[in-house]
Design a protein around this motif. Structure first.
Motif, PDB file in Angstrom:
ATOM      1  N   ASN A  57     -37.474  26.654   7.391  1.00  0.00           N
ATOM      2  CA  ASN A  57     -37.955  25.725   6.621  1.00  0.00           C
ATOM      3  C   ASN A  57     -36.945  25.284   5.435  1.00  0.00           C
ATOM      4  O   ASN A  57     -36.590  24.199   5.243  1.00  0.00           O
ATOM      5  CB  ASN A  57     -39.258  25.549   6.015  1.00  0.00           C
ATOM      6  CG  ASN A  57     -40.360  25.384   7.132  1.00  0.00           C
ATOM      7  OD1 ASN A  57     -40.057  24.775   8.316  1.00  0.00           O
ATOM      8  ND2 ASN A  57     -41.758  25.784   6.818  1.00  0.00           N
ATOM      9  N   LEU A  58     -36.533  26.346   4.936  1.00  0.00           N
ATOM     10  CA  LEU A  58     -35.503  26.136   3.898  1.00  0.00           C
ATOM     11  C   LEU A  58     -34.172  25.655   4.475  1.00  0.00           C
ATOM     12  O   LEU A  58     -33.735  24.601   3.969  1.00  0.00           O
ATOM     13  CB  LEU A  58     -35.127  27.544   3.253  1.00  0.00           C
ATOM     14  CG  LEU A  58     -33.956  27.590   2.185  1.00  0.00           C
ATOM     15  CD1 LEU A  58     -34.518  28.784   1.106  1.00  0.00           C
ATOM     16  CD2 LEU A  58     -32.796  27.853   2.536  1.00  0.00           C
ATOM     17  N   GLU A  94     -31.364  18.424   5.961  1.00  0.00           N
ATOM     18  CA  GLU A  94     -31.806  17.166   5.703  1.00  0.00           C
ATOM     19  C   GLU A  94     -31.143  16.393   4.387  1.00  0.00           C
ATOM     20  O   GLU A  94     -30.878  15.118   4.603  1.00  0.00           O
ATOM     21  CB  GLU A  94     -33.435  17.035   5.497  1.00  0.00           C
ATOM     22  CG  GLU A  94     -34.269  17.474   6.804  1.00  0.00           C
ATOM     23  CD  GLU A  94     -33.894  16.191   7.947  1.00  0.00           C
ATOM     24  OE1 GLU A  94     -34.153  15.151   7.567  1.00  0.00           O
ATOM     25  OE2 GLU A  94     -33.674  16.500   9.205  1.00  0.00           O
ATOM     26  N   ILE A  95     -31.016  17.073   3.382  1.00  0.00           N
ATOM     27  CA  ILE A  95     -30.313  16.722   2.033  1.00  0.00           C
ATOM     28  C   ILE A  95     -29.179  16.341   2.516  1.00  0.00           C
ATOM     29  O   ILE A  95     -28.531  15.445   1.916  1.00  0.00           O
ATOM     30  CB  ILE A  95     -30.393  17.640   1.095  1.00  0.00           C
ATOM     31  CG1 ILE A  95     -32.059  17.848   0.408  1.00  0.00           C
ATOM     32  CG2 ILE A  95     -29.362  17.269  -0.139  1.00  0.00           C
ATOM     33  CD1 ILE A  95     -32.089  18.943  -0.594  1.00  0.00           C
ATOM     34  N   GLU A 124     -27.777  10.648   2.852  1.00  0.00           N
ATOM     35  CA  GLU A 124     -27.256  10.377   1.385  1.00  0.00           C
ATOM     36  C   GLU A 124     -28.289   9.401   0.516  1.00  0.00           C
ATOM     37  O   GLU A 124     -27.774   9.097  -0.516  1.00  0.00           O
ATOM     38  CB  GLU A 124     -25.842   9.652   1.824  1.00  0.00           C
ATOM     39  CG  GLU A 124     -25.032  10.583   2.111  1.00  0.00           C
ATOM     40  CD  GLU A 124     -23.440   9.952   2.428  1.00  0.00           C
ATOM     41  OE1 GLU A 124     -23.254   8.975   1.994  1.00  0.00           O
ATOM     42  OE2 GLU A 124     -22.726  10.749   2.889  1.00  0.00           O
ATOM     43  N   GLU A 125     -29.343   8.828   1.127  1.00  0.00           N
ATOM     44  CA  GLU A 125     -30.106   8.284   0.461  1.00  0.00           C
ATOM     45  C   GLU A 125     -31.196   9.154  -0.524  1.00  0.00           C
ATOM     46  O   GLU A 125     -31.858   8.590  -1.396  1.00  0.00           O
ATOM     47  CB  GLU A 125     -31.116   7.336   1.295  1.00  0.00           C
ATOM     48  CG  GLU A 125     -30.357   6.439   2.122  1.00  0.00           C
ATOM     49  CD  GLU A 125     -29.537   5.294   1.146  1.00  0.00           C
ATOM     50  OE1 GLU A 125     -29.853   4.727   0.412  1.00  0.00           O
ATOM     51  OE2 GLU A 125     -28.117   5.327   1.487  1.00  0.00           O
ATOM     52  N   ILE A 126     -31.177  10.341  -0.061  1.00  0.00           N
ATOM     53  CA  ILE A 126     -31.982  11.224  -0.837  1.00  0.00           C
ATOM     54  C   ILE A 126     -31.603  11.486  -2.151  1.00  0.00           C
ATOM     55  O   ILE A 126     -30.153  11.774  -2.505  1.00  0.00           O
ATOM     56  CB  ILE A 126     -32.371  12.640  -0.193  1.00  0.00           C
ATOM     57  CG1 ILE A 126     -32.873  12.484   1.163  1.00  0.00           C
ATOM     58  CG2 ILE A 126     -33.091  13.802  -1.004  1.00  0.00           C
ATOM     59  CD1 ILE A 126     -33.091  13.946   2.046  1.00  0.00           C
ATOM     60  N   ALA A 128     -39.196  12.302   0.026  1.00  0.00           N
ATOM     61  CA  ALA A 128     -37.734  12.205  -0.002  1.00  0.00           C
ATOM     62  C   ALA A 128     -36.985  12.196   1.372  1.00  0.00           C
ATOM     63  O   ALA A 128     -36.480  11.202   1.721  1.00  0.00           O
ATOM     64  CB  ALA A 128     -36.951  12.899  -0.964  1.00  0.00           C
ATOM     65  N   ILE A 129     -37.307  13.194   2.031  1.00  0.00           N
ATOM     66  CA  ILE A 129     -36.847  13.305   3.485  1.00  0.00           C
ATOM     67  C   ILE A 129     -37.572  12.173   4.554  1.00  0.00           C
ATOM     68  O   ILE A 129     -36.981  11.811   5.508  1.00  0.00           O
ATOM     69  CB  ILE A 129     -37.064  14.690   4.056  1.00  0.00           C
ATOM     70  CG1 ILE A 129     -36.240  15.811   3.213  1.00  0.00           C
ATOM     71  CG2 ILE A 129     -36.998  14.800   5.696  1.00  0.00           C
ATOM     72  CD1 ILE A 129     -36.850  17.357   3.565  1.00  0.00           C
TER      73      ILE A 129
END
Length: 299
Positions: free
Chosen positions: A186-187, A193-194, A198-200, A276-277
């Protein structure tokens, strides 16, 4: 250029992140901040800062060591990042940078009050990063993971596994607690995903699995995966606390610190990073991750 630089790549988390991103088409490189020439290789899209002095459970470390490694090295690296062309800085702090005890649920906006030099040194690094003006086009992530585990990790889970394996009855079944874990899969998923999105936005994010588990449930998972009968016994709390006080004096394995670690509540919210994701659930359940870790101990 999809290049990522990792510090602390020789550690458990570093190795896993390095291999995972390499397998997903990133060009991954590592630098050692102990090498005086580390700035010579400072070109990438992303820096993931994992290097640090881990919490010493035996309390033999000098407090100044934590600040030298966890605070000062992070400051140096972050200053270099601000002056560089690198776009993303991901700093692995810890939930222990803000709270040693959690009564309800730990969210990112808690007022920090770390009690250990480890937590205090991590918080000082966070404060330094947050005090700086971030140039346009750069993103800063402060990640606060809870207890990370996965295949190859020999932490507290390994101790509990050995208790079950040696057929020693787990004596603290009278205590019911709820705590968060973080499986390495999960980490890795959240880090990628980050990088992909780039919108996060920049910010502080807790990393934890979706579900919380009690130590009793953890012992049951270990027993089940190991094909051992669960021999847990519920000795009354008052007796356990009495034995623990004696353990403090005669250095018995069952002391106040051990009892607290195994029975405390430590629930961590991961809602901010999931929002955020743009997901409702992480790909792996807490039980999936723990079973995978325990299987690696058996091998």
């Amino acid at each position: 250029m999809n290049k990522v630089i990792i510090t602390g790549a020789s550690g458990f988390v570093g190795k896993n992140v390095f291999n995972y991103l390499s397998d997903h088409s990133y060009l991954v490189d590592s630098i050692s901040l102990r090498n005086p020439n580390w700035k010579l290789n400072f070109k990438a899209n992303v820096i993931i800062h994992l290097a640090g002095k881990a919490h010493d459970t035996k309390n033999t470390s000098n407090a100044s060591e934590y600040f030298k490694v966890n605070t000062d090295l992070t400051k140096n690296l972050f200053d270099a990042f601000l002056e560089s062309e690198i776009k993303n800085f991901i700093y692995f702090s810890s939930v222990k940078a803000v709270a040693d005890d959690v009564l309800e649920v730990l969210y990112e906006d808690i007022q920090p009050s770390p009690k250990t030099p480890y937590g205090q040194s991590k918080l000082k690094a966070e404060e330094y990063i947050l005090s700086k003006e971030i140039p346009h086009g750069k993103r800063i992530f402060i990640i606060r993971p809870c207890m990370i585990h996965g295949p190859g990790n020999k932490g507290n889970l390994n101790l509990l596994y050995n208790v079950v394996k040696k057929r020693i009855p787990y004596p603290l079944a009278a205590f019911d607690n709820h705590r968060s874990f973080l499986g390495i899969d999960n980490l890795n998923f959240m880090i990628r995903e980050i990088l992909l999105n780039e919108e996060i936005p920049s910010g502080v994010y807790n990393f934890a699995d979706d579900e919380v588990l009690s130590t009793n449930e953890l012992v049951q998972i270990i027993s089940s995966v190991s094909n051992k009968k669960n021999l847990s016994i519920a000795i009354p709390k008052v007796i356990i606390n009495g034995i623990a006080k004696i353990g403090d004096v005669i250095r018995f394995p069952l002391n106040s610190e051990t009892v607290q670690k195994l029975t405390e509540n430590y629930r961590v919210s991961n809602q901010k990073i999931k929002t955020a994701i743009g997901i409702d659930k992480l790909p792996n359940t807490a039980q999936d991750g723990l079973e995978k870790t325990i299987k690696s101990f058996i091998k």
